[in-house]
Enzyme design. Structure first.
Site, PDB file in Angstrom:
ATOM      1  N   GLN A 145       2.310  -6.028  -3.055  1.00 25.91           N
ATOM      2  CA  GLN A 145       2.691  -6.064  -1.639  1.00 25.91           C
ATOM      3  C   GLN A 145       4.023  -5.321  -1.431  1.00 25.91           C
ATOM      4  OE1 GLN A 145       1.668  -9.456  -2.952  1.00 25.91           O
ATOM      5  NE2 GLN A 145      -0.322  -8.568  -2.590  1.00 25.91           N
TER       6      GLN A 145
ATOM      7  N   GLY B 125       0.451  13.968  -4.266  1.00 27.91           N
ATOM      8  CA  GLY B 125      -1.000  13.856  -4.382  1.00 27.91           C
ATOM      9  C   GLY B 125      -1.335  12.659  -5.248  1.00 27.91           C
TER      10      GLY B 125
ATOM     11  N   ARG C 242       3.690 -29.049  -5.223  1.00 31.56           N
ATOM     12  CA  ARG C 242       3.572 -29.638  -6.558  1.00 31.56           C
ATOM     13  C   ARG C 242       2.233 -30.337  -6.791  1.00 31.56           C
ATOM     14  NH1 ARG C 242       9.468 -31.874  -5.569  1.00 31.56           N
ATOM     15  NH2 ARG C 242       8.424 -32.067  -3.566  1.00 31.56           N
TER      16      ARG C 242
ATOM     17  N   ASP D  22       0.811  -1.227   0.000  1.00 25.68           N
ATOM     18  CA  ASP D  22       0.000   0.000   0.000  1.00 25.68           C
ATOM     19  C   ASP D  22       0.840   1.272   0.000  1.00 25.68           C
ATOM     20  OD1 ASP D  22      -2.224  -1.731   0.334  1.00 25.68           O
ATOM     21  OD2 ASP D  22      -1.900  -1.738   2.495  1.00 25.68           O
TER      22      ASP D  22
ATOM     23  N   GLY E 108     -10.982  -3.046   2.979  1.00 23.60           N
ATOM     24  CA  GLY E 108     -11.621  -1.919   3.661  1.00 23.60           C
ATOM     25  C   GLY E 108     -11.147  -1.729   5.099  1.00 23.60           C
TER      26      GLY E 108
ATOM     27  N   GLY F  82      -4.321  -4.380  -3.900  1.00 24.35           N
ATOM     28  CA  GLY F  82      -5.333  -3.394  -4.277  1.00 24.35           C
ATOM     29  C   GLY F  82      -4.612  -2.150  -4.732  1.00 24.35           C
ATOM     30  N   HIS F  83      -4.650  -1.893  -6.035  1.00 26.19           N
ATOM     31  CA  HIS F  83      -3.927  -0.748  -6.588  1.00 26.19           C
ATOM     32  C   HIS F  83      -4.914   0.285  -7.106  1.00 26.19           C
ATOM     33  CE1 HIS F  83      -0.163  -3.413  -7.506  1.00 26.19           C
ATOM     34  NE2 HIS F  83      -0.341  -3.192  -6.231  1.00 26.19           N
TER      35      HIS F  83
ATOM     36  N   LYS G 192       2.289   2.151  -5.002  1.00 21.34           N
ATOM     37  CA  LYS G 192       2.984   1.571  -6.166  1.00 21.34           C
ATOM     38  C   LYS G 192       2.196   1.782  -7.445  1.00 21.34           C
ATOM     39  CE  LYS G 192       3.053  -2.555  -4.418  1.00 21.34           C
ATOM     40  NZ  LYS G 192       2.679  -2.267  -3.050  1.00 21.34           N
TER      41      LYS G 192
HETATM   42  P1  IMP Z   1      -2.258 -12.702   2.119  1.00 19.31           P
HETATM   43  O1  IMP Z   1      -1.341 -12.134   1.078  1.00 19.31           O
HETATM   44  O2  IMP Z   1      -3.708 -12.486   1.811  1.00 19.31           O
HETATM   45  O3  IMP Z   1      -1.929 -14.110   2.436  1.00 19.31           O
HETATM   46  O4  IMP Z   1      -1.993 -11.880   3.481  1.00 19.31           O
HETATM   47  C1  IMP Z   1      -0.765 -11.948   4.178  1.00 19.31           C
HETATM   48  C2  IMP Z   1      -0.403 -10.590   4.769  1.00 19.31           C
HETATM   49  O5  IMP Z   1      -0.074  -9.709   3.704  1.00 19.31           O
HETATM   50  C3  IMP Z   1      -1.511  -9.924   5.567  1.00 19.31           C
HETATM   51  O6  IMP Z   1      -0.925  -9.168   6.618  1.00 19.31           O
HETATM   52  C4  IMP Z   1      -2.128  -8.973   4.562  1.00 19.31           C
HETATM   53  O7  IMP Z   1      -2.761  -7.882   5.170  1.00 19.31           O
HETATM   54  C5  IMP Z   1      -0.885  -8.536   3.787  1.00 19.31           C
HETATM   55  N1  IMP Z   1      -1.173  -8.117   2.425  1.00 19.31           N
HETATM   56  C6  IMP Z   1      -1.451  -8.888   1.364  1.00 19.31           C
HETATM   57  N2  IMP Z   1      -1.625  -8.146   0.270  1.00 19.31           N
HETATM   58  C7  IMP Z   1      -1.443  -6.878   0.632  1.00 19.31           C
HETATM   59  C8  IMP Z   1      -1.449  -5.628  -0.086  1.00 19.31           C
HETATM   60  O8  IMP Z   1      -1.636  -5.556  -1.299  1.00 19.31           O
HETATM   61  N3  IMP Z   1      -1.214  -4.513   0.666  1.00 19.31           N
HETATM   62  C9  IMP Z   1      -0.950  -4.588   1.989  1.00 19.31           C
HETATM   63  N4  IMP Z   1      -0.915  -5.708   2.679  1.00 19.31           N
HETATM   64  C10 IMP Z   1      -1.153  -6.854   2.010  1.00 19.31           C
END
Ligand code: IMP
Length: 428
Positions: free
Chosen positions: A223, A416, A141, A12, A301, A39-40, A15
């Site tokens: 991530q 911004g 696998r 978050d 959310g 989530g982008h 990116k």
């Molecule tokens: P998972 O990727 O759903 O297995 O979640 C593992 C950890 O990564 C959790 O703490 C999620 O909140 C975090 N996480 C996964 N995807 C994102 C992202 O796109 N942004 C921020 N945190 C993420």
């Protein structure tokens, strides 16, 4: 020039905006890991687009956007995302899926949900999109890849191996519903249709041609480094490799194809889900950052945990993420802050030991407190500034200090959400 965009914190970081900007000059964009846990958000032409898996570069005409072999795809979610973009009039003819990408099956999301809801201890706080269980099967696998959907005979053979193992685990470990072969075959038929317009069986040629023609390639990570399964705050991580190195395994291109790795970091830090966070602020200041920065998850959310910039963790991310420069985002969130803190070391409250380098055993992080230096704020609106020299002196001072602490230059500053609200430092 081939560039990788990597999240340098816990995801978050903004990116999507940086990727979107860099995508303008790219011919080929490849998302290399993760799935719809990401989530982008991209704001373009006064419209807000939310992406989970599809590279946001698709907003530009004429680009090839790949969902790489290192990703995991939840078919229904992908279908919804693609459908939403088509509805908005976005042309998806450049969108391609590498047939080696892994498929998230319903039992993966069911296991993810079960593990998270039943866990009394050791909860990860996942996005519950089946990410961990899909990667688990891939490495065990016994996963399904997109290419499996298009050969009925070999799919049937594969399922004869996979299903007995899966069903035994679903029933005996989790007490969850099992699947008949027919059920899975029907699902696979449906998924084959969802992916059909996009699967690129010719992907080797596309990559070879791009290499030969020296096309500009943008590798899009999801991530962040601190959520990397090898280098992040394990086990409070995702199950893939967001680090710069992940761009190679997840795309099919080798390390020599990468010229730059741009790590995106907020001027502060946020995190969703469980796990250590030394500079977390559980007070009014944290609340102020959350409200001004609109720090709520795009995928779930959930309110994000907020804290001051952590140069200890970030220096570690520079190393392990392979960063060659940093893009600082959301610095305008500090416009109304009289003071800004910056964590330069950790102190162990048990014995006073000072850590300047990041301690990787995250279970001792509860004994760490941040050592801060305080910077004077600039107390003015910087969201309209487009040149580095025009930034207030205190903002420039803060950036210079970050560069000094991190040992790499700050190449981009975002003031911004809009594409235009960007400062390129020392543009070539
Ligand atoms: P998972 O990727 O759903 O297995 O979640 C593992 C950890 O990564 C959790 O703490 C999620 O909140 C975090 N996480 C996964 N995807 C994102 C992202 O796109 N942004 C921020 N945190 C993420």
């Amino acid at each position: 020039m081939n560039k990788v965009v990597v999240g340098a914190q816990w995801g978050d970081e903004g990116k999507a905006k940086i990727t979107d900007l860099l995508a303008q000059d790219a011919d080929l964009i490849i998302r290399y890991q993760g799935g719809c846990n990401a989530g982008h958000t991209v704001v373009a032409n006064n419209k807000t687009f939310k992406f989970h898996l599809i590279p946001s570069g698709i907003l530009y005409k004429g680009k090839t956007c790949f969902i790489g072999a290192g990703t995991v795809i939840l078919p229904e979610y992908f279908d919804e995302e693609a459908g939403g973009l088509i509805k908005e009039g976005i042309d998806l003819s450049g969108l391609k899926i590498n047939p080696l990408a892994s498929i998230t099956m319903p039992y993966h999301t069911e296991i993810d949900g079960f593990s998270e809801s039943k866990a009394k201890k050791g909860k990860i706080g996942t996005t519950q999109k089946g990410i961990g269980p899909t990667y688990t099967d891939k490495y065990a696998r016994i996963g399904l890849k997109v290419e499996d959907l298009y050969d009925e005979e070999t799919l049937s053979e594969k399922l004869d191996i996979i299903l007995p193992i899966k069903n035994k685990t679903l029933k005996e470990v989790y007490g969850l519903k099992t699947y008949t072969k027919d059920e899975v075959l029907n699902l696979c038929k449906k998924y084959a249709e969802i992916f059909r317009p996009y699967v690129c069986f010719d992907w080797q040629k596309v990559l070879e041609d791009a290499k030969e023609a020296r096309k500009n390639i943008l590798f899009e990570g999801a991530q962040g480094v601190m959520l990397d399964v090898d280098y992040g705050t394990y086990p409070f991580v995702t199950s893939s490799n967001p680090i710069g190195g992940g761009a190679c395994t997840g795309s099919g291109f080798g390390p020599k194809m990468i010229d730059e790795v741009i790590g995106v970091a907020k001027a502060y830090v946020t995190r969703v889900g469980e796990g250590p966070f030394v500079t977390e602020l559980n007070d009014e200041t944290g609340e102020k950052i959350r409200e001004i920065g609109h720090e709520y998850g795009v995928t779930t959310g959930r309110p994000r945990r907020c804290g001051w910039f952590d140069a200890v963790t970030m220096r570690y991310a520079v190393l392990t993420g392979g960063l060659t420069s940093v893009a600082i985002t959301k610095i305008d969130v500090f416009d109304k802050f009289k003071e800004i803190k910056l964590c330069t070391a950790y102190k162990d409250i048990r014995d006073g030991r000072i850590y300047k380098n990041y301690p990787t055993n995250v279970f001792m992080h509860k004994y760490l407190e941040p050592v801060y230096e305080t910077h004077e704020g600039w107390c003015e609106d910087i969201s309209g500034i487009r040149e580095y020299e025009k930034l207030p002196q205190n903002a420039r001072k803060y950036i210079k200090r970050l560069e000094q602490l991190l040992g790499v230059p700050v190449s981009i500053i975002s003031v911004g959400p809009d594409r235009e609200q960007t400062i390129f430092v020392n543009p070539q």
